[in-house]
Design a protein around this motif. Structure first.
Motif, PDB file in Angstrom:
ATOM      1  N   MET B   1       0.787  -1.191   0.166  1.00 32.08           N
ATOM      2  CA  MET B   1       0.116  -0.037   0.137  1.00 32.08           C
ATOM      3  C   MET B   1       0.898   1.206   0.015  1.00 32.08           C
ATOM      4  O   MET B   1       1.527   1.470   0.911  1.00 32.08           O
ATOM      5  CB  MET B   1      -0.773  -0.028   1.137  1.00 32.08           C
ATOM      6  CG  MET B   1      -2.192  -0.820   1.558  1.00 32.08           C
ATOM      7  SD  MET B   1      -3.101  -0.226   0.111  1.00 32.08           S
ATOM      8  CE  MET B   1      -3.335   1.488   0.591  1.00 32.08           C
ATOM      9  N   GLY B   4      -2.682   4.579  -0.765  1.00 27.14           N
ATOM     10  CA  GLY B   4      -4.117   4.276  -0.782  1.00 27.14           C
ATOM     11  C   GLY B   4      -3.842   3.075  -2.196  1.00 27.14           C
ATOM     12  O   GLY B   4      -5.222   2.396  -2.359  1.00 27.14           O
ATOM     13  N   GLN B   5      -2.868   2.984  -2.981  1.00 25.83           N
ATOM     14  CA  GLN B   5      -2.664   1.927  -3.857  1.00 25.83           C
ATOM     15  C   GLN B   5      -2.058   0.960  -3.594  1.00 25.83           C
ATOM     16  O   GLN B   5      -0.801   0.652  -3.024  1.00 25.83           O
ATOM     17  CB  GLN B   5      -1.927   2.559  -4.983  1.00 25.83           C
ATOM     18  CG  GLN B   5      -1.607   1.726  -6.266  1.00 25.83           C
ATOM     19  CD  GLN B   5      -2.947   1.208  -7.071  1.00 25.83           C
ATOM     20  OE1 GLN B   5      -3.612   2.110  -7.542  1.00 25.83           O
ATOM     21  NE2 GLN B   5      -2.786   0.155  -7.020  1.00 25.83           N
ATOM     22  N   PRO B   6      -2.622  -0.512  -3.443  1.00 24.89           N
ATOM     23  CA  PRO B   6      -1.879  -1.688  -3.316  1.00 24.89           C
ATOM     24  C   PRO B   6      -1.027  -2.188  -4.411  1.00 24.89           C
ATOM     25  O   PRO B   6      -1.344  -1.857  -5.366  1.00 24.89           O
ATOM     26  CB  PRO B   6      -2.795  -2.586  -3.086  1.00 24.89           C
ATOM     27  CG  PRO B   6      -4.143  -2.165  -3.868  1.00 24.89           C
ATOM     28  CD  PRO B   6      -4.075  -0.636  -3.915  1.00 24.89           C
ATOM     29  N   PHE B   7       0.016  -2.527  -4.017  1.00 28.38           N
ATOM     30  CA  PHE B   7       1.127  -3.334  -4.899  1.00 28.38           C
ATOM     31  C   PHE B   7       1.296  -4.468  -4.578  1.00 28.38           C
ATOM     32  O   PHE B   7       1.354  -5.110  -3.352  1.00 28.38           O
ATOM     33  CB  PHE B   7       2.522  -2.530  -4.605  1.00 28.38           C
ATOM     34  CG  PHE B   7       2.452  -1.024  -5.176  1.00 28.38           C
ATOM     35  CD1 PHE B   7       2.969  -0.815  -6.310  1.00 28.38           C
ATOM     36  CD2 PHE B   7       2.085  -0.160  -4.470  1.00 28.38           C
ATOM     37  CE1 PHE B   7       2.898   0.449  -6.929  1.00 28.38           C
ATOM     38  CE2 PHE B   7       2.035   1.186  -4.981  1.00 28.38           C
ATOM     39  CZ  PHE B   7       2.537   1.540  -6.270  1.00 28.38           C
ATOM     40  N   VAL B   8       1.273  -5.528  -5.665  1.00 30.44           N
ATOM     41  CA  VAL B   8       1.523  -6.866  -5.336  1.00 30.44           C
ATOM     42  C   VAL B   8       2.867  -7.266  -6.093  1.00 30.44           C
ATOM     43  O   VAL B   8       2.864  -7.163  -7.313  1.00 30.44           O
ATOM     44  CB  VAL B   8       0.297  -7.812  -5.872  1.00 30.44           C
ATOM     45  CG1 VAL B   8       0.574  -9.437  -5.542  1.00 30.44           C
ATOM     46  CG2 VAL B   8      -1.112  -7.400  -5.143  1.00 30.44           C
TER      47      VAL B   8
END
Lengths: 181, 181
Positions: B1, B4-8
């Protein structure tokens, strides 16, 4: 992301036009949350090999990965849902869809389909041999790549099939493309 | 995160005691962000087979997955970092660590190691044949499982090895355990 906690959930996917689609149970918390339009990240990784260098530090992997960002939307019209479900099935097992009972109205209602436009994505690829520090090339010991790939074994038939049922060709020959190293 | 943007992000991992460890470049934004102690989720998934049912709806996968939640901490003492790096190497290629040049001080400094305690985790497993609706068992057509597994192919030696270099046994026989279906 639910209340500040990210969730990474494995799931199948397919491409429909310029969007990725995923699906699951209407009861799935993941799909209900994503359908609200929060920021999401979808990642696909294929491991092509282990890269063995002369130093521990330069060990690596050969892989292909793509990371997609955006906000998912719910696919609602039954015809669009069916198209997405067919794409998911055909992406995973080409040829299967026409051999099985299609989803009925109740099953379609129980299935949530989400779509994520492929507008923001980044791809990473590593291929080839290890890259050691120049002074390490004189070290003794082996270096190279152990290629890895996913393979299918002989299909295992369901115990409730009639005797002498023959597995379809797409199951017998099932294979995913494997990259040359 | 991040904002607010999740990263995988795909990455290797290993277990050290009751913690998972991951590693990467000190310059990695992922590791710097995670090292600040934000909520994180680590997920490992192994696909064991494709499950072909008589209805599209009941198609599934056989898999094993684990999802771990928590806040990661930076592993700082060089001895603990080395232990984690050795665990990562041995988890991925058992036997390799003792054959290669160990990380020097500069390389250790350039490497960030994070640890995530295994306190909150959930595992999911699916095995076995398709489960169709009772009335669908009379439908014609094949049903069963296509077993999938990761396999290694013959090692590809680095072009800069001396002639007649022999690949070590752990590279020649490299294999990951495969589940029976």
């Amino acid at each position: 992301m639910v209340e500040g906690q990210p969730f990474v959930i494995p799931t199948g996917y397919a491409r429909v036009g310029d969007s990725l689609v995923i699906h699951g149970s209407q009861a799935s918390r993941m799909l209900r949350t994503l359908g609200q339009g929060i920021e999401v990240c979808m990642t696909v990784t294929l491991i092509d090999g282990l890269v063995l260098a002369r130093s521990a530090f330069h060990h690596s992997m050969n892989y292909r990965s793509v990371v997609v960002f955006g906000r998912a939307t719910v696919v609602d019209p039954p015809a669009a849902k069916l198209k997405a479900l067919r794409a998911l099935s055909e992406h995973m097992i080409p040829g299967r869809w026409d051999d099985v009972r299609a989803p009925n109205e109740r099953e379609l209602q129980q299935t949530t389909v989400l779509s994520l436009a492929l507008t923001e994505a980044s791809a990473k690829v590593r291929t080839g041999p290890p890259l050691d520090d120049e002074e390490d090339y004189d070290l003794p010991g082996w270096a190279g790549v152990i290629p890895l790939g996913v393979v299918a074994r002989a299909p295992v038939e369901d115990a409730r099939l009639p005797p002498n049922s023959e597995a379809p060709q797409y199951a017998v020959d099932y294979a995913r493309p494997v990259l040359k190293q």
